[in-house]
Design an enzyme around this catalytic site. Sequence first.
Site, mmCIF file in Angstrom:
data_model
loop_
_atom_site.group_PDB
_atom_site.id
_atom_site.type_symbol
_atom_site.label_atom_id
_atom_site.label_comp_id
_atom_site.label_asym_id
_atom_site.label_seq_id
_atom_site.Cartn_x
_atom_site.Cartn_y
_atom_site.Cartn_z
ATOM 1 N N CYS A 146 33.787 -4.768 -31.706
ATOM 2 C CA CYS A 146 33.279 -5.693 -32.716
ATOM 3 C C CYS A 146 34.255 -6.840 -32.992
ATOM 4 C CB CYS A 146 32.975 -4.943 -34.011
ATOM 5 S SG CYS A 146 31.652 -3.723 -33.861
ATOM 6 N N GLU A 195 18.128 -7.292 -9.426
ATOM 7 C CA GLU A 195 17.436 -6.631 -10.524
ATOM 8 C C GLU A 195 16.951 -5.242 -10.127
ATOM 9 O OE1 GLU A 195 17.349 -7.332 -13.587
ATOM 10 O OE2 GLU A 195 18.370 -9.254 -13.374
ATOM 11 N N CYS A 200 33.414 -9.667 -30.786
ATOM 12 C CA CYS A 200 32.005 -10.078 -30.739
ATOM 13 C C CYS A 200 31.812 -11.421 -31.431
ATOM 14 C CB CYS A 200 31.139 -9.013 -31.411
ATOM 15 S SG CYS A 200 29.384 -9.448 -31.443
ATOM 16 N N CYS A 224 26.395 -9.365 -38.016
ATOM 17 C CA CYS A 224 25.766 -8.172 -37.435
ATOM 18 C C CYS A 224 25.311 -7.229 -38.546
ATOM 19 C CB CYS A 224 26.741 -7.458 -36.502
ATOM 20 S SG CYS A 224 26.126 -5.871 -35.881
ATOM 21 N N CYS A 241 29.067 -5.203 -26.896
ATOM 22 C CA CYS A 241 28.250 -4.326 -27.739
ATOM 23 C C CYS A 241 27.771 -3.135 -26.920
ATOM 24 C CB CYS A 241 27.075 -5.116 -28.315
ATOM 25 S SG CYS A 241 26.224 -4.275 -29.669
#
Length: 301
Positions: free
Chosen positions: A209, A46, A212, A218, A202
Amino acid sequence: MTAPTKPTPSTPETLHTPVIHWFEENARDLPWRRPEAGPWGVMVSEFMLQQTPVNRVLPVYEQWLSRWPRPADLAEESPGEAVRAWGRLGYPRRALRLHGAAAAIVERHGGDVPTDHAKLLALPGIGEYTAAAVASFAYGQRHAVLDTNVRRVFARAVTGVQYPPNATTAAERKLARALLPEDEHTASRWAAASMELGALICTAKNESCVRCPITAQCAWRLAGKPAHEGPPRRGQTYAGTDRQVRGRLLAVLREAVGPVPQPALDRVWDEPVQRARALDGLVADGLVEPLPGGLYRLPLT
């Protein structure tokens, strides 16, 4: 003639299942997602992944965990060694913060990354996002994990705009909490899945798209993909900036086996005012330690 049915707005339940299923089928096999990474591996990833793409992080991450498999191993070394091992990942203050977090983990928690979100947040160098990410990804807890990728997915799928605000807002936090599954395990999977969706599908540019899992609901796509109306989004420049000068100065110090004289640093950049400003900034940030006689080194304490 029957009027077309108005699309049903997204709800938490209609988003969770397809996104998590997509993640289970398409998630990248990344070392920090494997069980053997443990909480420390998750924390290291992270720190490294902030503002840095995965392909640049992978080799440094592997070397880092091989050298310092536990927080105590890193805490025993000098902060300068953390900066040296950070290499060219950029934003090297993250190395100092990770070293400071490791030292605090040893001092306060017996060398184990704490499970409690509040204790994670209290570690030096750890903010709202990192504490939530470690608690969620390492310990399977229920937290809203809002990185840039997740914020973009939520902005498009639910809010109906192309991009989120430049800085995380209270409204985004409220939305993230509203979308969070009640079950802890599902919530942690949702956090990872929505992040991966933003990273792979995305994306900021050239979103896919057609691939997706939630394209049918969406809000941004259903509205015709209206263009961004906020302030212009400018990419960060690097060439000729103080960041580039700082990077070159640090590269000399990382490669040196001992203190470096001022003339060796002067050779990395011709413009003296900018070079001096960059060096002063490195000293002020604790990344470089000045010594008597015009010598410099990576920090020992």
